[in-house]
Design a protein around this motif. Structure first.
Motif, PDB file in Angstrom:
ATOM      1  N   UNK A 162      -9.597  19.766 -22.071  1.00  0.00           N
ATOM      2  CA  UNK A 162     -11.026  19.570 -22.334  1.00  0.00           C
ATOM      3  C   UNK A 162     -11.794  19.436 -21.026  1.00  0.00           C
ATOM      4  N   UNK A 163     -11.158  18.868 -19.993  1.00  0.00           N
ATOM      5  CA  UNK A 163     -11.810  18.777 -18.691  1.00  0.00           C
ATOM      6  C   UNK A 163     -12.080  20.133 -18.073  1.00  0.00           C
ATOM      7  N   UNK A 164     -11.092  21.044 -18.150  1.00  0.00           N
ATOM      8  CA  UNK A 164     -11.267  22.407 -17.622  1.00  0.00           C
ATOM      9  C   UNK A 164     -12.429  23.106 -18.326  1.00  0.00           C
ATOM     10  N   UNK A 165     -12.397  23.063 -19.642  1.00  0.00           N
ATOM     11  CA  UNK A 165     -13.382  23.790 -20.439  1.00  0.00           C
ATOM     12  C   UNK A 165     -14.778  23.204 -20.269  1.00  0.00           C
ATOM     13  N   UNK A 166     -14.865  21.896 -20.233  1.00  0.00           N
ATOM     14  CA  UNK A 166     -16.165  21.245 -20.084  1.00  0.00           C
ATOM     15  C   UNK A 166     -16.800  21.582 -18.738  1.00  0.00           C
ATOM     16  N   UNK A 167     -15.979  21.678 -17.696  1.00  0.00           N
ATOM     17  CA  UNK A 167     -16.506  22.043 -16.374  1.00  0.00           C
ATOM     18  C   UNK A 167     -17.122  23.441 -16.406  1.00  0.00           C
ATOM     19  N   UNK A 168     -16.432  24.407 -17.025  1.00  0.00           N
ATOM     20  CA  UNK A 168     -16.974  25.763 -17.106  1.00  0.00           C
ATOM     21  C   UNK A 168     -18.248  25.791 -17.949  1.00  0.00           C
ATOM     22  N   UNK A 169     -18.245  25.071 -19.061  1.00  0.00           N
ATOM     23  CA  UNK A 169     -19.430  25.046 -19.915  1.00  0.00           C
ATOM     24  C   UNK A 169     -20.611  24.370 -19.239  1.00  0.00           C
ATOM     25  N   UNK A 170     -20.342  23.375 -18.412  1.00  0.00           N
ATOM     26  CA  UNK A 170     -21.433  22.689 -17.713  1.00  0.00           C
ATOM     27  C   UNK A 170     -22.188  23.651 -16.804  1.00  0.00           C
ATOM     28  N   UNK A 171     -21.467  24.531 -16.134  1.00  0.00           N
ATOM     29  CA  UNK A 171     -22.128  25.477 -15.230  1.00  0.00           C
ATOM     30  C   UNK A 171     -22.757  26.633 -15.996  1.00  0.00           C
ATOM     31  N   UNK A 172     -22.064  27.160 -17.004  1.00  0.00           N
ATOM     32  CA  UNK A 172     -22.661  28.222 -17.820  1.00  0.00           C
ATOM     33  C   UNK A 172     -23.885  27.696 -18.556  1.00  0.00           C
ATOM     34  N   UNK A 173     -23.785  26.479 -19.069  1.00  0.00           N
ATOM     35  CA  UNK A 173     -24.884  25.879 -19.807  1.00  0.00           C
ATOM     36  C   UNK A 173     -26.079  25.545 -18.947  1.00  0.00           C
ATOM     37  N   UNK A 174     -25.847  25.282 -17.662  1.00  0.00           N
ATOM     38  CA  UNK A 174     -26.976  24.954 -16.782  1.00  0.00           C
ATOM     39  C   UNK A 174     -27.938  26.130 -16.669  1.00  0.00           C
TER      40      UNK A 174
END
Length: 310
Positions: A162-174
């Motif tokens: 979940x940490x890996x995925x959340x990091x990618x989503x945080x940048x895509x979502x920004x």
């Protein structure tokens, strides 16, 4: 537009950075949770969003509750056009939602209406989803039920935590959140109501729900471990003490171990499940630092027939 950004953890910082860097809107203030005790000394520490805002010279508001009158008065005084939100961590009352003319717009880490709630990324991994994403939506008083402005999709990789995925989503979502602000400002973006079907909920992962059931299939155990890493951390019991499971790998060709049964080789530690075995790669014993499972096994001297689980 004049913006007041609301967010608290590290995962919200990329979105704040994107809005600051856009140059198109003014981030007039940031709303975040109050300083919280952290570390061995339990001293009060500002949230990652508060620290980033202070570095950028942006006013920081830290209401104990977002219905506090002092906070609401300051929010009205600032007069934001819109309030973008990423993982703020508190429910917004109607009296706060009514302040900005264009509302509060949340960046949520799922493809709504799937996984409404506090832990969408963890639940998407634990459920075995292959695709997830992020959505921007207009906040209303229901749980993540407001109309959606836009989405981005993200593949869930076989080894993602979940940490890996959340990091990618945080940048895509920004980028999605910044584009949403642009579209709201110039009138080219309209929110679309969520469909009535396909709704699923993602409540906060409890410590008990992170407890591994070794009678479950290996695939299910693997998903629980990855979905609960880094927080709250999946766990089992060994010799009446809690053992945290940090990383495992599936071993489909080994089916000789009973659920929870341990098998130790020179540099490998295997455990049985309801289907085939898993290899323990990284674990953390109670009161210890994370370590390779082989090193842990050598230290505790696992006897033949010993098992994980209560």
């Amino acid at each position: 537009m004049k913006l007041v950004f609301a967010g608290t953890p590290e995962v919200a910082v990329p979105a704040l950075d994107a809005l600051i860097a856009s140059g198109r809107h003014e981030v007039a203030a940031v709303v975040t949770r109050p300083d919280a005790p952290a570390g061995r000394g339990r001293r009060l520490v500002a949230s990652p969003v508060a620290e980033r805002a202070e570095q950028a010279g942006i006013e920081v508001l830290k209401p104990v509750k977002p219905r506090d009158e002092e906070f609401l008065a300051r929010l009205r005084e600032i007069g934001p056009d819109c309030c973008p939100v990423v993982a703020y961590g508190a429910l917004l009352p109607r009296v706060a939602l009514d302040v900005p003319e264009r509302g509060w717009v949340n960046l949520h880490f799922s493809l709504l209406p799937a996984w409404r709630g506090a832990a969408p990324v963890q639940h998407s991994i634990m459920a075995g989803d292959e695709i997830t994403g992020a959505s921007t939506f207009l906040i209303e008083e229901g749980l993540d039920s407001g109309p959606v402005y836009g989405t981005v999709t993200e593949e869930i990789r076989p080894t993602d935590t979940s940490g890996d995925l959340l990091t990618r989503l945080a940048f895509a979502g920004s980028g999605l959140l910044a584009a949403t602000m642009d579209g709201i400002e110039d009138g080219t973006l309209k929110a679309v109501p969520q469909p009535a079907d396909g709704i699923s909920t993602a409540p906060k992962i409890t410590v008990e729900s992170a407890h591994v059931d070794w009678a479950a299939p290996a695939l299910r155990v693997d998903r629980v471990v990855r979905g609960c890493t880094p927080a709250p951390g999946s766990w089992t019991v060994f010799r009446d003490e809690r053992l945290k499971l940090i990383q495992v790998a599936m071993v489909p060709d080994r089916t000789d171990l009973a659920p929870g049964e341990l098998s130790v080789a020179k540099n490998n530690v295997y455990v049985g499940t309801g289907s085939y075995a898993l290899e323990l790669l990284w674990v953390q014993a109670q009161g210890k630092k994370p370590m390779r499972a082989a090193d842990w096994a050598r230290g505790v001297r696992i006897a033949s027939g010993e098992r994980l689980g209560s």
